[in-house]
Scaffold this motif. Structure first.
Motif, PDB file in Angstrom:
ATOM      1  N   LYS A  29       0.843  -1.185   0.000  1.00 18.38           N
ATOM      2  CA  LYS A  29       0.000   0.000   0.000  1.00 18.38           C
ATOM      3  C   LYS A  29       0.878   1.234   0.000  1.00 18.38           C
ATOM      4  CE  LYS A  29      -3.984  -2.073   2.342  1.00 18.38           C
ATOM      5  NZ  LYS A  29      -4.945  -1.955   3.472  1.00 18.38           N
ATOM      6  N   GLN A  30       0.483   2.190  -0.868  1.00 19.97           N
ATOM      7  CA  GLN A  30       1.293   3.400  -0.992  1.00 19.97           C
ATOM      8  C   GLN A  30       1.028   4.392   0.126  1.00 19.97           C
ATOM      9  OE1 GLN A  30       0.566   4.999  -4.890  1.00 19.97           O
ATOM     10  NE2 GLN A  30       1.605   3.310  -5.947  1.00 19.97           N
ATOM     11  N   GLU A  31      -0.210   4.505   0.588  1.00 20.00           N
ATOM     12  CA  GLU A  31      -0.567   5.481   1.611  1.00 20.00           C
ATOM     13  C   GLU A  31      -0.703   4.790   2.968  1.00 20.00           C
ATOM     14  OE1 GLU A  31      -0.680   8.665   1.193  1.00 20.00           O
ATOM     15  OE2 GLU A  31      -0.316   8.542  -0.978  1.00 20.00           O
ATOM     16  N   PRO A  32      -0.191   5.378   4.008  1.00 17.95           N
ATOM     17  CA  PRO A  32      -0.346   4.792   5.343  1.00 17.95           C
ATOM     18  C   PRO A  32      -1.742   5.056   5.896  1.00 17.95           C
ATOM     19  CG  PRO A  32       0.833   6.867   5.501  1.00 17.95           C
ATOM     20  CD  PRO A  32       0.622   6.625   4.027  1.00 17.95           C
ATOM     21  N   ALA A  33      -2.150   4.222   6.806  1.00 18.00           N
ATOM     22  CA  ALA A  33      -3.415   4.418   7.508  1.00 18.00           C
ATOM     23  C   ALA A  33      -3.148   5.272   8.740  1.00 18.00           C
ATOM     24  CB  ALA A  33      -4.008   3.066   7.908  1.00 18.00           C
ATOM     25  N   LEU A  34      -3.832   6.387   8.815  1.00 17.11           N
ATOM     26  CA  LEU A  34      -3.623   7.347   9.895  1.00 17.11           C
ATOM     27  C   LEU A  34      -4.830   7.342  10.810  1.00 17.11           C
ATOM     28  CD1 LEU A  34      -1.852   9.561  11.141  1.00 17.11           C
ATOM     29  CD2 LEU A  34      -3.003  11.210   9.652  1.00 17.11           C
ATOM     30  N   VAL A  35      -4.587   7.132  12.079  1.00 17.60           N
ATOM     31  CA  VAL A  35      -5.666   7.073  13.066  1.00 17.60           C
ATOM     32  C   VAL A  35      -5.316   7.995  14.235  1.00 17.60           C
ATOM     33  CG1 VAL A  35      -6.986   5.616  14.643  1.00 17.60           C
ATOM     34  CG2 VAL A  35      -6.205   4.693  12.456  1.00 17.60           C
ATOM     35  N   ALA A  36      -6.218   8.918  14.541  1.00 20.50           N
ATOM     36  CA  ALA A  36      -6.064   9.768  15.718  1.00 20.50           C
ATOM     37  C   ALA A  36      -6.796   9.124  16.896  1.00 20.50           C
ATOM     38  CB  ALA A  36      -6.607  11.162  15.444  1.00 20.50           C
ATOM     39  N   PHE A  37      -6.203   9.210  18.050  1.00 20.12           N
ATOM     40  CA  PHE A  37      -6.830   8.585  19.221  1.00 20.12           C
ATOM     41  C   PHE A  37      -6.703   9.506  20.426  1.00 20.12           C
ATOM     42  CE2 PHE A  37      -2.398   7.130  19.081  1.00 20.12           C
ATOM     43  CZ  PHE A  37      -1.954   7.427  20.363  1.00 20.12           C
ATOM     44  N   SER A  38      -7.653   9.330  21.327  1.00 24.00           N
ATOM     45  CA  SER A  38      -7.588  10.037  22.613  1.00 24.00           C
ATOM     46  C   SER A  38      -7.004   9.148  23.699  1.00 24.00           C
ATOM     47  CB  SER A  38      -8.987  10.505  23.034  1.00 24.00           C
ATOM     48  OG  SER A  38      -9.862   9.387  23.153  1.00 24.00           O
ATOM     49  N   ARG A  39      -7.088   7.830  23.468  1.00 25.17           N
ATOM     50  CA  ARG A  39      -6.542   6.886  24.447  1.00 25.17           C
ATOM     51  C   ARG A  39      -6.210   5.580  23.729  1.00 25.17           C
ATOM     52  NH1 ARG A  39      -6.784   6.751  30.095  1.00 25.17           N
ATOM     53  NH2 ARG A  39      -6.685   4.689  31.061  1.00 25.17           N
ATOM     54  N   TYR A  40      -4.979   5.091  23.936  1.00 26.12           N
ATOM     55  CA  TYR A  40      -4.532   3.878  23.252  1.00 26.12           C
ATOM     56  C   TYR A  40      -3.594   3.111  24.187  1.00 26.12           C
ATOM     57  CZ  TYR A  40      -2.328   0.852  19.740  1.00 26.12           C
ATOM     58  OH  TYR A  40      -1.867  -0.232  19.026  1.00 26.12           O
ATOM     59  N   ALA A  41      -3.795   1.795  24.299  1.00 27.70           N
ATOM     60  CA  ALA A  41      -3.001   0.954  25.197  1.00 27.70           C
ATOM     61  C   ALA A  41      -2.012   0.134  24.375  1.00 27.70           C
ATOM     62  CB  ALA A  41      -3.905   0.045  26.016  1.00 27.70           C
ATOM     63  N   PHE A  42      -0.730   0.289  24.696  1.00 28.86           N
ATOM     64  CA  PHE A  42       0.325  -0.470  24.029  1.00 28.86           C
ATOM     65  C   PHE A  42       0.838  -1.535  25.005  1.00 28.86           C
ATOM     66  CE2 PHE A  42       4.630  -1.256  22.493  1.00 28.86           C
ATOM     67  CZ  PHE A  42       4.418  -1.404  21.132  1.00 28.86           C
ATOM     68  N   ASP A  43       0.778  -2.790  24.600  1.00 28.76           N
ATOM     69  CA  ASP A  43       1.120  -3.903  25.486  1.00 28.76           C
ATOM     70  C   ASP A  43       2.628  -3.958  25.717  1.00 28.76           C
ATOM     71  OD1 ASP A  43       1.140  -6.147  26.994  1.00 28.76           O
ATOM     72  OD2 ASP A  43       0.383  -7.514  25.458  1.00 28.76           O
ATOM     73  N   MET A  44       3.020  -3.898  27.007  1.00 27.22           N
ATOM     74  CA  MET A  44       4.430  -3.964  27.387  1.00 27.22           C
ATOM     75  C   MET A  44       4.689  -5.124  28.352  1.00 27.22           C
ATOM     76  SD  MET A  44       5.911  -1.336  25.893  1.00 27.22           S
ATOM     77  CE  MET A  44       7.389  -1.076  26.852  1.00 27.22           C
ATOM     78  N   SER A  45       3.802  -6.094  28.398  1.00 27.41           N
ATOM     79  CA  SER A  45       3.887  -7.161  29.396  1.00 27.41           C
ATOM     80  C   SER A  45       5.168  -7.964  29.274  1.00 27.41           C
ATOM     81  CB  SER A  45       2.670  -8.092  29.276  1.00 27.41           C
ATOM     82  OG  SER A  45       1.469  -7.373  29.467  1.00 27.41           O
ATOM     83  N   LYS A  46       5.592  -8.254  28.054  1.00 23.33           N
ATOM     84  CA  LYS A  46       6.763  -9.102  27.866  1.00 23.33           C
ATOM     85  C   LYS A  46       8.059  -8.436  28.323  1.00 23.33           C
ATOM     86  CE  LYS A  46       8.508  -9.837  23.903  1.00 23.33           C
ATOM     87  NZ  LYS A  46       8.746 -10.251  22.509  1.00 23.33           N
ATOM     88  N   PHE A  47       8.012  -7.092  28.501  1.00 21.03           N
ATOM     89  CA  PHE A  47       9.211  -6.373  28.936  1.00 21.03           C
ATOM     90  C   PHE A  47       9.184  -6.043  30.424  1.00 21.03           C
ATOM     91  CE2 PHE A  47       8.196  -5.017  24.550  1.00 21.03           C
ATOM     92  CZ  PHE A  47       9.242  -5.630  23.906  1.00 21.03           C
ATOM     93  N   SER A  48       8.161  -6.473  31.139  1.00 21.53           N
ATOM     94  CA  SER A  48       8.027  -6.131  32.556  1.00 21.53           C
ATOM     95  C   SER A  48       7.869  -7.371  33.415  1.00 21.53           C
ATOM     96  CB  SER A  48       6.821  -5.200  32.762  1.00 21.53           C
ATOM     97  OG  SER A  48       6.980  -4.009  32.041  1.00 21.53           O
TER      98      SER A  48
END
Length: 388
Positions: free
Chosen positions: A217-236
């Motif tokens: 795909k030539q164009e990226p998908a752009l998403v604006a968010f007010s709240r987003y959770a990124f999983d960091m369990s494997k590093f903690s």
């Protein structure tokens, strides 16, 4: 226990509590300042900071308690001497060894406190520190992510934080995730916080946008968010905690397991720590005895107690220093541990013998005369009028 015994016993323990609290507080503050980076650079809370530093207090008590008892005994004896109570007790037929009885009772209380702390409370606190430190060290957000630096947590995952504010708030968060072979995700958020629950550890980002680049795909998908959770369990994930010799309970030192790997690797250090724990409750008896031997015998009000105080401190310092030296040597030479017991028993026995024999420890006459002459010359210089 008679009224005199109760009075001396109560006064000694109250003085001990005051001195113990004061010395422990001062030393705790100096030690706690070293861990202040837990709240600043690593973003930990004040509860974590106080918890980690407070758990080390019982270890300090093991060293401070005999010294605090000696100061308490000296203070009580000086108070009795100032009010001429020791002279009155001696004139009433109360022998020095009899007068030492309430101090002995107070020493037994301190020794019992040291036994409980050394056997369970101190090693348990060190174990909690080890586990807590393991969790903090394993928290990548507190240790790896430093403000202003790009941190590569694993191949294809890079995170940068512009600023870390009090309370664990992360400002200016950038995440570049290229771990998936067919897509690449870039996340920019105004700020974020760490949330831990039974499902794992998450970096909760707020007020940002996400760009998803997919192969083909030539164009990226752009998403604006007010709240987003990124999983960091494997590093903690906390690592397994291996307890050292100081974290062992007393009964684990006395009766270790046959297959204990630490005992097999460090047998001499293992036994040395055991002897240190067993010797800890004996030191209060020596410190109390040496203080009483120098300060507890009847003297006239004209006899200075300064030399006696200095002598008691000097003898206690020399014996304790010798004990530390023998403890260090015992880590390499097992039979030296027996000399520690011999040192304490001989020193304590000598003090008790002096008390029982009513031997007043005083400086030689020449030393006393020289000190008096020196003090008199200083007094004359102070009183000498200054020429106009």
């Amino acid at each position: 226990m008679g009224s005199i015994d109760r009075y001396i016993f109560r006064t000694t323990l109250v003085s001990f509590a005051v001195v113990m609290g004061s010395l422990t507080g001062v030393i705790w503050i100096t030690q706690a300042l070293r861990g202040i980076d837990l709240m600043t650079s690593q973003g930990q809370t004040i509860i974590t900071f106080l918890g980690l530093t407070g758990l080390a207090v019982p270890v300090l008590v093991l060293v401070i308690a005999p010294i605090a008892l000696m100061i308490a005994v000296a203070h009580t004896l000086n108070r009795l001497a100032t009010d001429s109570e020791i002279i009155v007790m001696n004139a009433a037929g109360l022998s020095p060894i009899r007068l030492f009885r309430p101090f002995f009772y107070a020493t037994m209380v301190v020794a019992a406190l040291v036994i409980i702390i050394g056997a369970y409370i101190a090693p348990d606190g060190l174990r909690r520190i080890a586990r807590w430190d393991s969790e903090i060290t394993a928290d990548v957000l507190a240790n790896v992510l430093q403000p202003g630096r790009f941190a590569q947590l694993e191949q294809g995952l890079t995170i940068r934080v512009r600023e870390r504010q009090p309370g664990g708030l992360l400002v200016g968060v950038f995440i570049d995730d290229a771990r998936a072979p067919n897509e690449r995700v870039s996340i920019i958020a105004d700020h974020g916080t760490v949330v831990k629950n039974d499902k794992g550890s998450f970096l909760v980002l707020e007020d940002g946008h996400l760009e998803r680049f997919q192969t083909g795909k030539q164009e990226p998908a752009l998403v604006a968010f007010s709240r987003y959770a990124f999983d960091m369990s494997k590093f903690s994930r906390a690592r397994d905690v291996a307890y050292g010799i100081r974290e062992r309970y007393l009964w684990e030192l006395l009766w270790p397991a046959e297959n204990d790997p630490l005992l097999a690797r460090l047998p001499t250090e293992f036994r040395s720590e055991m002897h240190d724990r067993l010797l800890a409750p004996i030191y209060p008896f020596f410190f109390a005895a040496v203080a009483f031997a120098f300060l507890g015998l009847a003297r006239t009000t004209r006899q200075s107690r300064n030399f006696s105080m200095a002598g008691a401190v000097l003898v206690a310092f020399v014996v304790r220093l010798a004990g530390f030296a023998l403890s260090v040597i015992a880590n390499k030479t097992p039979y030296v541990a027996g000399l520690q017991y011999l040192l304490l028993f001989v020193a304590t026995g000598t003090c008790l013998w002096l008390i029982n024999r009513n031997v007043v420890i005083e400086p030689p006459a020449r030393v006393t005369e020289a000190l008096n002459a020196f003090n008199a010359s200083i007094a004359r210089l102070i009183r000498r009028p200054v020429p106009a």
